[in-house]
Write a protein that holds these residues in place. Structure first.
Motif, short mmCIF file in Angstrom:
data_model
loop_
_atom_site.label_atom_id
_atom_site.label_comp_id
_atom_site.label_asym_id
_atom_site.label_seq_id
_atom_site.Cartn_x
_atom_site.Cartn_y
_atom_site.Cartn_z
N PRO A 57 0.82 -1.22 0.00
CA PRO A 57 0.00 0.00 0.00
C PRO A 57 0.85 1.27 0.00
CG PRO A 57 0.06 -0.99 2.18
CD PRO A 57 0.74 -1.95 1.27
N ILE A 58 0.35 2.33 -0.59
CA ILE A 58 1.02 3.62 -0.57
C ILE A 58 0.49 4.40 0.62
CG2 ILE A 58 1.35 5.79 -1.82
CD1 ILE A 58 1.14 4.25 -4.40
N ARG A 59 1.38 4.79 1.51
CA ARG A 59 0.98 5.46 2.75
C ARG A 59 1.36 6.94 2.70
NH1 ARG A 59 2.77 0.35 4.41
NH2 ARG A 59 1.23 -0.84 5.60
N ILE A 60 0.67 7.72 3.52
CA ILE A 60 1.01 9.14 3.64
C ILE A 60 2.40 9.26 4.25
CG2 ILE A 60 0.39 11.32 4.75
CD1 ILE A 60 -2.51 10.47 4.65
N PRO A 61 3.30 9.96 3.62
CA PRO A 61 4.69 10.04 4.08
C PRO A 61 4.85 10.92 5.32
CG PRO A 61 4.38 11.46 2.19
CD PRO A 61 3.10 10.70 2.36
N ASP A 62 5.95 10.73 5.98
CA ASP A 62 6.28 11.52 7.17
C ASP A 62 7.19 12.68 6.76
OD1 ASP A 62 6.61 12.42 9.73
OD2 ASP A 62 8.17 10.97 10.25
N LEU A 63 6.60 13.66 6.10
CA LEU A 63 7.33 14.86 5.68
C LEU A 63 6.51 16.08 6.08
CD1 LEU A 63 8.67 14.03 2.08
CD2 LEU A 63 10.03 14.36 4.15
N PRO A 64 6.39 16.33 7.37
CA PRO A 64 5.51 17.41 7.84
C PRO A 64 5.91 18.79 7.35
CG PRO A 64 6.91 16.62 9.62
CD PRO A 64 7.08 15.66 8.48
N GLN A 65 7.20 18.97 7.00
CA GLN A 65 7.63 20.30 6.57
C GLN A 65 7.17 20.62 5.15
OE1 GLN A 65 9.40 17.57 6.59
NE2 GLN A 65 11.42 17.77 5.64
N SER A 70 -7.09 16.05 2.46
CA SER A 70 -6.29 15.80 3.66
C SER A 70 -5.47 14.51 3.57
CB SER A 70 -7.21 15.74 4.89
OG SER A 70 -8.17 14.70 4.74
N ASN A 71 -5.94 13.55 2.79
CA ASN A 71 -5.19 12.30 2.65
C ASN A 71 -4.17 12.35 1.52
OD1 ASN A 71 -6.73 12.16 0.35
ND2 ASN A 71 -7.48 10.08 0.71
N LYS A 72 -3.94 13.54 0.99
CA LYS A 72 -2.97 13.77 -0.10
C LYS A 72 -3.30 12.96 -1.35
CE LYS A 72 -0.54 16.17 2.92
NZ LYS A 72 -1.24 15.76 4.16
N CYS A 73 -4.58 12.58 -1.50
CA CYS A 73 -5.03 11.86 -2.69
C CYS A 73 -4.35 10.50 -2.84
CB CYS A 73 -4.79 12.67 -3.96
SG CYS A 73 -5.49 14.33 -3.87
N LEU A 114 16.43 14.59 -3.61
CA LEU A 114 15.57 13.43 -3.82
C LEU A 114 16.40 12.21 -4.16
CD1 LEU A 114 12.63 14.97 -5.89
CD2 LEU A 114 12.81 14.68 -3.41
N SER A 115 15.97 11.06 -3.61
CA SER A 115 16.63 9.80 -3.87
C SER A 115 15.60 8.70 -3.73
CB SER A 115 17.79 9.60 -2.88
OG SER A 115 18.47 8.39 -3.14
N ARG A 116 16.05 7.45 -3.89
CA ARG A 116 15.13 6.33 -3.74
C ARG A 116 14.70 6.13 -2.29
NH1 ARG A 116 14.45 3.50 -8.22
NH2 ARG A 116 15.96 3.71 -9.89
N SER A 117 15.57 6.55 -1.37
CA SER A 117 15.26 6.38 0.05
C SER A 117 15.82 7.56 0.84
CB SER A 117 15.85 5.06 0.57
OG SER A 117 17.25 5.04 0.39
N GLN A 118 15.41 7.67 2.08
CA GLN A 118 15.84 8.79 2.91
C GLN A 118 17.23 8.51 3.50
OE1 GLN A 118 12.80 10.59 5.31
NE2 GLN A 118 14.21 10.89 7.02
N LYS A 119 18.11 9.50 3.45
CA LYS A 119 19.46 9.34 3.99
C LYS A 119 20.15 10.70 4.07
CE LYS A 119 21.02 7.94 -0.62
NZ LYS A 119 21.63 6.85 -1.42
N GLU A 120 21.31 10.71 4.71
CA GLU A 120 22.15 11.91 4.78
C GLU A 120 23.55 11.56 4.29
OE1 GLU A 120 22.22 13.57 8.66
OE2 GLU A 120 20.19 14.42 8.51
N VAL A 139 11.74 10.11 -3.29
CA VAL A 139 11.09 10.77 -4.42
C VAL A 139 9.57 10.66 -4.31
CG1 VAL A 139 10.80 10.75 -6.93
CG2 VAL A 139 13.05 10.30 -5.93
N LEU A 140 9.10 9.45 -4.06
CA LEU A 140 7.66 9.21 -4.01
C LEU A 140 7.01 9.96 -2.85
CD1 LEU A 140 5.32 7.79 -5.35
CD2 LEU A 140 5.78 5.78 -3.92
N ASP A 141 7.67 9.94 -1.67
CA ASP A 141 7.13 10.64 -0.50
C ASP A 141 6.96 12.13 -0.80
OD1 ASP A 141 7.08 8.29 0.86
OD2 ASP A 141 8.72 8.77 2.23
N PHE A 142 7.94 12.71 -1.46
CA PHE A 142 7.89 14.14 -1.73
C PHE A 142 6.70 14.51 -2.62
CE2 PHE A 142 9.24 17.62 -4.67
CZ PHE A 142 9.18 18.66 -3.76
N PHE A 143 6.53 13.78 -3.71
CA PHE A 143 5.44 14.12 -4.63
C PHE A 143 4.07 13.81 -4.03
CE2 PHE A 143 8.95 13.95 -7.74
CZ PHE A 143 8.74 15.18 -8.35
#
Length: 348
Positions: free
Chosen positions: A80-88, A98-101, A218-224, A258-262
């Motif tokens: 499933p595609i879930r709402i990402p944790d990017l509150p900023q 509200s569910n970001k479609c 943006l990348s495939r996954s979150q990292k620093e 990438v997906l979370d951002f869009f």
């Protein structure tokens, strides 16, 4: 063959010149042979020169046979595609649900290239085998303003929305907004020092536009990760450039999915007039991710700059040419300067 023709003509000369009509035939034949020889020689040299200029070699590519082991997103098609944790990150338009479609976004299996697409794929590979030569050729022919002035037709449209990936310090933003009268503009820039300069510059532009800036890549996954700073050539793994230009400082950059951002922008609910990408190599990840969902169909225009020199892309040539073939399923090329800049329009 031409030599044999000439020898036969010379052998028959005594009988041919008996009267004036035969003389005319003789000289017309000679002239025709000479003209054909000159044209054939000129065409051969012209094709050789063009191939050398563009770095094109007439060889069959064997390292891009399909299907290949190129990295791509076909995994987790049933997850499933879930709402990402990017509150900023806030939705680009206030009408976003509200569910970001989430319910409108679907993963899709990317089918292998068809028998019709494979020849075009190999043509792309063969034509870009030496990308630096191709880039050099088209750089001399590029109008650098095309990345903004090409989209001047958007000015007559209401509520224009633009997303820019890799804003640097605002050079493209400064040209695109006046040309398009964009009402909503989102730009991301991962390097903190560039991001700070970007925000300072935006304050001086005085545009009547809602501009939102985000300090991540943006990348495939979150990292620093740490990155060497070498001006507008800065990227995550361009070691040769960094060594050549001697990056004096490094900065820590944050990358998000990438997906979370869009999703967080609410792209699933809305059509985006223009997505423009110049992120020193991340364009492959961004576009492949969008192609693995129906989000790709929400972008009317996509403009991007390929970066063949980014090692983290992997097999750039194969991925780039396959990306073009897959993008051609939903979009069509509207301008193209290979290995420099290209733009695609969504098919109606």
């Amino acid at each position: 063959m031409l030599g044999d023709m000439l020898r036969r003509l010379i052998h028959q000369l005594p009988s041919w010149v008996k009267n004036m009509s035969q003389k005319r035939i003789f000289w017309k034949t000679i002239i025709a042979v000479v003209v054909i020889s000159i044209v054939s020689y000129s065409l051969k040299n012209l094709m050789t020169h063009l191939k050398d200029l563009l770095g094109i070699k007439a060889v069959r590519v064997t390292n891009c046979d399909l299907p290949s082991d190129l990295p791509f997103i076909n995994e987790q098609l049933t997850s499933p595609i879930r709402i990402p944790d990017l509150p900023q990150v806030t939705p680009i338009l206030p009408s976003t649900k509200s569910n970001k479609c989430i319910n409108m976004i679907k993963r899709k299996h990317v089918k292998d290239l068809s028998s019709v697409e494979i020849p075009s794929f190999h043509y792309c590979v063969e034509g870009n085998m030496i990308p630096e030569n191709v880039q050099e050729f088209y750089l001399r022919r590029l109008d650098y303003n095309i990345t903004s002035k090409f989209f001047s037709f958007l000015k007559g449209k209401s509520d224009v929305v633009i997303i820019e990936i890799g804003g640097y310090t605002g050079q493209l933003l400064r040209r695109l907004i006046p040309v398009t009268d964009a009402k909503h503009y989102v730009v991301i820039e991962p390097v903190p020092s560039f991001y700070n300069t970007l925000n300072k510059n935006i304050k001086t532009f005085n545009f009547n536009t809602s501009i939102r800036t985000y300090n991540f890549g943006l990348s495939r996954s979150q990292k620093e990760m740490d990155i060497g700073i070498v001006g507008d050539a800065t990227n995550l793994s361009r070691k040769k450039v960094i060594q050549k230009r001697r990056a004096k400082t490094t900065e820590k950059v944050r990358l998000v999915s990438v997906l979370d951002f869009f999703i967080q922008l609410g792209v699933g609910c809305h059509k985006i007039d223009l997505l423009t990408i110049n992120c020193e190599g991340c364009e492959i990840d961004v576009l492949e991710t969008l192609l693995s969902t129906n989000l790709i169909e929400n972008f009317d225009y996509i403009q991007f700059q390929p970066h063949y020199f980014a090692p983290h892309v992997g097999n750039f040539l194969c991925r780039y040419c396959r990306l073009r073939q897959l993008l051609a399923r939903t979009h069509e090329v509207v301008y193209n300067f290979p290995q420099v800049w290209e733009a695609w329009k969504r098919k109606q």
